[in-house]
Design an enzyme around this catalytic site. Sequence first.
Site, PDB file in Angstrom:
ATOM      1  CD  GLU A   1      36.944 -12.396 -14.665  1.00  0.00           C
ATOM      2  OE1 GLU A   1      36.507 -13.558 -14.822  1.00  0.00           O
ATOM      3  OE2 GLU A   1      37.484 -12.022 -13.608  1.00  0.00           O
TER       4      GLU A   1
ATOM      5  N   GLY B   1      40.435  -9.734 -13.382  1.00  0.00           N
ATOM      6  CA  GLY B   1      39.133  -9.193 -12.993  1.00  0.00           C
ATOM      7  C   GLY B   1      38.860  -7.822 -13.576  1.00  0.00           C
TER       8      GLY B   1
ATOM      9  CD  GLU C   1      41.718 -14.227 -14.598  1.00  0.00           C
ATOM     10  OE1 GLU C   1      40.951 -13.329 -14.229  1.00  0.00           O
ATOM     11  OE2 GLU C   1      42.103 -14.359 -15.789  1.00  0.00           O
TER      12      GLU C   1
ATOM     13  CB  ALA D   1      42.554 -10.661  -7.908  1.00  0.00           C
TER      14      ALA D   1
END
Length: 330
Positions: free
Chosen positions: A180, A177, A200, A132
Amino acid sequence: MALLNRFVLKPSNISRCLAGVRTEFGQAYCVFAAFPVRTETRENRPSFRFNHVRSLHSEASHGKTVEVDLKRLDGEDTGLVEVQMCRERARNSLGRVFVAQMRELVATLHCDAAVRVVVFRSMVPGVFCAGADLKERAQMANTEAEHFVHGLRSLMNEIAALPMPTIAAVDGFALGGGLELALACDLRTAAHSAQMGLIETTRGLLPGAGGSQRLPRAVGFSVAKELIFTGRRLGGDQAHQLGLVNHAVQQNQAGDAAYREALSLAREILPQGPIAVRMAKEAMTRGIEVDIATGMAIEGMCYARVIPTRDRQEGMKAFIEKRKPKYIGE
């Protein structure tokens, strides 16, 4: 029956794919991506049309800096496409422009039957994707942040839904992310020096772009829970031992060992029948989410789409003639 009907190629789906895109969260993406476009030949047999799509970000779009670009390889590597992440100053973090450009490129790939394999790589040394963009995120109101993460989750789903095999080449950090994004790909290669983790919880959050669902499917629930609860980072070798990546290699002086390994893996896929490979992906991706009986039915429907193709006939002919097949994707 409702589930199986999702695999029927309907005229409405074809028209949407030919139209190219629809809008969601202000960005464009292809609606129908499960199968290549079918047409009828003179022999009344189905063929699959190859639509050429140029590189969208060969120059800055909308006056903005290029943060994600598309490179099409040629020669013996024709059919291999690279998604190149090049947001150097922010270490490929998932900011608004980066996500918008990635979504645009993924939409392009969905309806391009000429693409056989996609490699996601970083052009920034030492990092795959830092996750992020916390500076941008900190300026968002709660509802805006929730909306943005919802769109990010949608993007990862679109990457996972690409009909051709995808490979993430992790040569550096892939955190939050970033991991991900790698998990949304079918296959992953990593350098031993790479660092991966869903971190996270160390920021008071949980994975919000598919990580809580894809990591357990990759490494098992107990291991995934431990990694997410602790926010632990893994090196490439440990990630390979856990099954998080398919191949882990020693980093080279150029810092692109995982990319080189991804290319090698992609080149093993390229010579195979492109329609067969796409249908195999579809059968596995859909089948793993249902009971075995439904999965067998899905496999049968995917197999039926391969039977009338010229590539299947070429494969049989090449076997009989003891030569390598020359597949054309029809």
